[in-house]
Design a protein around this motif. Structure first.
Motif, PDB file in Angstrom:
ATOM      1  N   LEU A  34     -17.487 -28.115  30.585  1.00  0.00           N
ATOM      2  CA  LEU A  34     -18.459 -27.100  30.998  1.00  0.00           C
ATOM      3  C   LEU A  34     -19.328 -27.110  31.420  1.00  0.00           C
ATOM      4  N   THR A  37     -18.842 -29.903  34.360  1.00  0.00           N
ATOM      5  CA  THR A  37     -18.131 -29.989  36.037  1.00  0.00           C
ATOM      6  C   THR A  37     -19.532 -28.710  36.328  1.00  0.00           C
ATOM      7  N   ARG A  38     -19.831 -28.095  35.616  1.00  0.00           N
ATOM      8  CA  ARG A  38     -21.314 -27.398  36.638  1.00  0.00           C
ATOM      9  C   ARG A  38     -21.785 -28.234  37.225  1.00  0.00           C
ATOM     10  N   VAL A 118     -19.143 -20.170  36.823  1.00  0.00           N
ATOM     11  CA  VAL A 118     -17.668 -20.998  36.917  1.00  0.00           C
ATOM     12  C   VAL A 118     -16.411 -20.644  38.405  1.00  0.00           C
ATOM     13  N   THR A 122     -13.438 -25.335  38.124  1.00  0.00           N
ATOM     14  CA  THR A 122     -14.013 -25.475  36.742  1.00  0.00           C
ATOM     15  C   THR A 122     -12.183 -24.699  35.712  1.00  0.00           C
ATOM     16  N   ASP A 140      -9.760 -29.832  43.419  1.00  0.00           N
ATOM     17  CA  ASP A 140     -11.600 -30.414  44.225  1.00  0.00           C
ATOM     18  C   ASP A 140     -11.018 -31.098  45.190  1.00  0.00           C
TER      19      ASP A 140
END
Length: 209
Positions: A34, A37-38, A118, A122, A140
């Motif tokens: 998590l 990905t941020r 988020v 994500t 993406d």
């Protein structure tokens, strides 16, 4: 050839070309994915993978991150870009995970997208890679570009691409298809140029019809 037929043919072609469909972000648990990905927003996965070992050494769980000074987090993640916003998001997000979800990363799109920083991309990645949710579509930039070039969609809106591909791909294959599109988008069908002369999908890609 219908869109669904093309999608299935492309799926099989990518599966042969990239049998190991993997997320290129390195992580140890749901929370690490998590966070990584941020950090990957407007940044390469390779750069994020250089930063996260130091970040997780100091802030391994939401407990430590929730108590962190955003300025300290900024120093560690500075090279990923947009570090002011990312550090703020990570601290708020960690507090939300502790307060709303007993310290556990949620396992569904709705709860995940309620967290600070988020979005659906994500959330789908976490649901697909961590919780193996059927139908996860990670929209993406590579996936959006390839889906348009290959004739599967005619939109660059991430949510529209996500829902369109859910209708075309077998739910159990969609997450792996997205990972393979990323690999193909980096190696062959790049943002600057589609190298069709060395693409194994020539016989089914709409670009060649």
């Amino acid at each position: 050839m219908t869109k669904k037929e093309r999608a299935l043919a492309l799926m099989e072609g990518l599966k042969k070309e990239y049998p190991d469909s993997i997320c290129t972000l390195e992580y140890m648990d749901p929370y690490h994915l998590l966070v990584a990905t941020r950090l990957a927003a407007q940044c390469t996965d390779a750069r994020v993978n250089l930063v996260t070992p130091d970040l997780f050494a100091k802030y391994p769980t939401p407990v430590e991150m929730a108590a962190a000074d955003p300025l300290d987090v900024e120093e560690i993640i500075r090279s990923t870009g947009f570090y002011h916003t990312k550090a703020k998001d990570l601290v708020i997000q960690a507090n939300q995970i502790l307060e709303r979800f007993d310290g556990k990363v949620p396992d569904n799109i709705e709860d995940l997208t309620s967290l600070q920083g988020v979005g659906r991309k994500t959330a789908n990645l976490v649901c697909g890679d961590i919780y193996h949710m059927p139908g996860a579509v990670v929209t993406d930039t590579h996936l959006i570009r390839l889906a348009n070039r290959m004739g599967l969609v005619d939109t660059k809106d991430p949510k529209n691409v996500e829902f369109a591909l859910r209708k075309l791909l077998p739910p159990e294959e969609s997450n792996n298809f997205c990972h393979r599109c990323v690999l193909h988008g980096r190696a062959v069908c790049t943002s600057r140029k589609a190298h069709c002369e060395r693409c194994t999908l020539n016989d089914v890609c709409k670009k060649n019809f």
